[in-house]
Design a protein around this motif. Sequence first.
Motif, short mmCIF file in Angstrom:
data_model
loop_
_atom_site.label_atom_id
_atom_site.label_comp_id
_atom_site.label_asym_id
_atom_site.label_seq_id
_atom_site.Cartn_x
_atom_site.Cartn_y
_atom_site.Cartn_z
N ASN A 98 0.82 -1.22 0.00
CA ASN A 98 0.00 0.00 0.00
C ASN A 98 0.85 1.27 0.00
OD1 ASN A 98 -2.70 -0.43 -0.32
ND2 ASN A 98 -3.24 -0.20 1.81
N LEU A 99 1.95 1.26 0.75
CA LEU A 99 2.82 2.43 0.81
C LEU A 99 3.40 2.75 -0.57
CD1 LEU A 99 4.31 4.64 2.34
CD2 LEU A 99 6.08 2.95 2.92
N ALA A 100 3.90 1.73 -1.25
CA ALA A 100 4.45 1.94 -2.60
C ALA A 100 3.37 2.46 -3.55
CB ALA A 100 5.05 0.64 -3.12
N LEU A 101 2.17 1.90 -3.43
CA LEU A 101 1.06 2.32 -4.30
C LEU A 101 0.66 3.77 -4.02
CD1 LEU A 101 -1.16 1.70 -6.37
CD2 LEU A 101 -2.55 0.80 -4.48
N ALA A 102 0.58 4.15 -2.74
CA ALA A 102 0.16 5.50 -2.36
C ALA A 102 1.13 6.55 -2.91
CB ALA A 102 0.07 5.62 -0.84
N LEU A 103 2.42 6.32 -2.74
CA LEU A 103 3.42 7.28 -3.22
C LEU A 103 3.36 7.41 -4.74
CD1 LEU A 103 6.43 6.31 -0.91
CD2 LEU A 103 4.83 8.22 -0.66
N TYR A 104 3.13 6.30 -5.41
CA TYR A 104 3.03 6.32 -6.88
C TYR A 104 1.80 7.12 -7.33
CZ TYR A 104 1.95 4.56 -11.56
OH TYR A 104 1.62 4.45 -12.89
N LEU A 105 0.64 6.88 -6.70
CA LEU A 105 -0.59 7.56 -7.10
C LEU A 105 -0.51 9.07 -6.85
CD1 LEU A 105 -3.29 5.06 -5.77
CD2 LEU A 105 -2.66 5.48 -8.15
N ILE A 106 0.02 9.47 -5.69
CA ILE A 106 0.14 10.90 -5.40
C ILE A 106 1.09 11.57 -6.37
CG2 ILE A 106 0.95 12.57 -3.69
CD1 ILE A 106 -0.06 10.64 -1.52
N ARG A 107 2.20 10.92 -6.69
CA ARG A 107 3.16 11.50 -7.64
C ARG A 107 2.53 11.67 -9.02
NH1 ARG A 107 7.62 7.54 -9.31
NH2 ARG A 107 5.96 6.99 -10.78
N GLU A 108 1.84 10.63 -9.50
CA GLU A 108 1.22 10.72 -10.82
C GLU A 108 0.06 11.72 -10.82
OE1 GLU A 108 2.23 9.20 -13.75
OE2 GLU A 108 3.97 8.92 -12.45
N GLY A 109 -0.70 11.76 -9.73
CA GLY A 109 -1.82 12.69 -9.65
C GLY A 109 -1.36 14.13 -9.70
N ARG A 110 -0.28 14.44 -8.98
CA ARG A 110 0.24 15.81 -8.99
C ARG A 110 0.86 16.15 -10.34
NH1 ARG A 110 3.04 15.78 -2.94
NH2 ARG A 110 1.10 16.24 -1.79
N ARG A 111 1.52 15.18 -10.95
CA ARG A 111 2.17 15.43 -12.24
C ARG A 111 1.13 15.73 -13.32
NH1 ARG A 111 4.95 12.26 -16.42
NH2 ARG A 111 4.24 10.30 -15.51
N HIS A 112 -0.01 15.04 -13.24
CA HIS A 112 -1.07 15.24 -14.24
C HIS A 112 -2.18 16.15 -13.73
CE1 HIS A 112 0.51 12.21 -17.02
NE2 HIS A 112 0.76 11.45 -15.97
N ARG A 113 -2.01 16.71 -12.51
CA ARG A 113 -3.02 17.60 -11.90
C ARG A 113 -4.38 16.92 -11.90
NH1 ARG A 113 -2.74 23.35 -14.50
NH2 ARG A 113 -3.79 23.88 -12.57
N SER A 114 -4.41 15.69 -11.37
CA SER A 114 -5.63 14.90 -11.32
C SER A 114 -6.12 14.78 -9.88
CB SER A 114 -5.36 13.49 -11.89
OG SER A 114 -6.43 12.62 -11.56
N PRO A 115 -7.24 15.44 -9.51
CA PRO A 115 -7.75 15.33 -8.14
C PRO A 115 -8.20 13.92 -7.79
CG PRO A 115 -9.30 16.51 -9.54
CD PRO A 115 -8.04 16.36 -10.33
N ALA A 116 -8.65 13.15 -8.77
CA ALA A 116 -9.10 11.78 -8.49
C ALA A 116 -7.94 10.91 -8.05
CB ALA A 116 -9.79 11.18 -9.73
N LEU A 117 -6.81 10.99 -8.77
CA LEU A 117 -5.65 10.18 -8.40
C LEU A 117 -5.03 10.64 -7.09
CD1 LEU A 117 -3.68 9.48 -11.71
CD2 LEU A 117 -5.03 7.90 -10.34
N VAL A 118 -4.95 11.95 -6.89
CA VAL A 118 -4.38 12.46 -5.63
C VAL A 118 -5.24 12.04 -4.45
CG1 VAL A 118 -3.83 14.53 -4.31
CG2 VAL A 118 -3.18 14.40 -6.70
N ALA A 119 -6.57 12.17 -4.60
CA ALA A 119 -7.48 11.76 -3.52
C ALA A 119 -7.34 10.28 -3.23
CB ALA A 119 -8.92 12.09 -3.90
N ASN A 120 -7.24 9.48 -4.28
CA ASN A 120 -7.07 8.04 -4.10
C ASN A 120 -5.75 7.73 -3.42
OD1 ASN A 120 -6.98 5.10 -6.26
ND2 ASN A 120 -7.93 5.39 -4.27
N GLY A 121 -4.68 8.42 -3.84
CA GLY A 121 -3.37 8.19 -3.24
C GLY A 121 -3.32 8.59 -1.78
N ARG A 122 -3.94 9.72 -1.45
CA ARG A 122 -3.96 10.16 -0.05
C ARG A 122 -4.75 9.20 0.82
NH1 ARG A 122 -4.88 16.64 -1.08
NH2 ARG A 122 -2.69 17.16 -1.47
N HIS A 123 -5.83 8.67 0.27
CA HIS A 123 -6.59 7.71 1.05
C HIS A 123 -5.79 6.44 1.29
CE1 HIS A 123 -10.05 4.64 1.30
NE2 HIS A 123 -9.71 5.05 2.50
N VAL A 124 -5.10 5.98 0.26
CA VAL A 124 -4.26 4.78 0.43
C VAL A 124 -3.16 5.05 1.45
CG1 VAL A 124 -2.68 3.19 -0.73
CG2 VAL A 124 -4.78 3.91 -1.88
#
Length: 288
Positions: A121-147
């Motif tokens: 989960n930790l590896a997944l969360a860091l990946y999702l937040i990084r990709e969400g910020r890079r693409h300015r995607s609130p859905a991915l960032v929200a998902n990453g923060r929840h993870v």
Amino acid sequence: MMPKAALYSLLFGLLVFALKGLAYLLTGSVALLSDALESIVNVVAALAAHLALRVSAKPPDENHPFGHTKAEYFSAVLEGALVVLAAFSIAKEALPRLGRPTPLEGIGPGLGVSALAGGINLALALYLIREGRRHRSPALVANGRHVLSDVLTSLGVLLGVGLASWTGLWILDPLLALLVAANILLIGFRLVRHSVGGLMDEGLSGEERHRLEAALSHLPPGALEVHDLKTRRAGPRSFVELHLVVPGRMPVEEAHRLCDELEARLKEALPGVEVTIHIEPEKEAKGG
């Protein structure tokens, strides 16, 4: 890349849920059950994010001239609502155990499996937040923060269940579950608050607006004033609207050149922003 990231979230979410479910079956711990219940939300939210990202990636059409990017906010709102539902489900399971604490079995293997799930989960969360910020995607960032919040609560559960086993204070098990419920309830509220702000055309952040205002602080020669600056965000897209005051007798071509120069400045200050400028004659100036 964004749909791919959401798909990874779904697949690894299923794996983590299976591991946490196994940890609960090995131990009978209601705290570990609460951890597994939260992972169900991760799986459903990842699926919703995947679908929302596919919709938001569609180009503008006749009925949606500004695009479909707000679809991502519906995903984030759904995730926040599911987190709240999970919190109440956890509380329902934990409260009866307060009156009758139950000794746990299989603590070693159960905690080992849960720790493995937390690492994934930790590896997944860091990946999702990084990709969400890079693409300015609130859905991915929200998902990453929840993870990521899931990782933190999992760590607390692991330590607490281990402490309960070491001391024999089995009431720590339901107490930990209730703490997990309270924590994710707060996270759910924050997710919903952020997403509702996007759906309601909330303005850009203070830091982003400051960058825009700094770019407008020194106008090109010939421009007299700017006023009525408005901003909003729709998923990864940012929108800026303002009024530019010019001399009443300025040729249209010259006014258009000023607009292009001003637009370029704003896009340099905030890459990707979409700018709309309304030209006004000097009699419309508001001063300041």
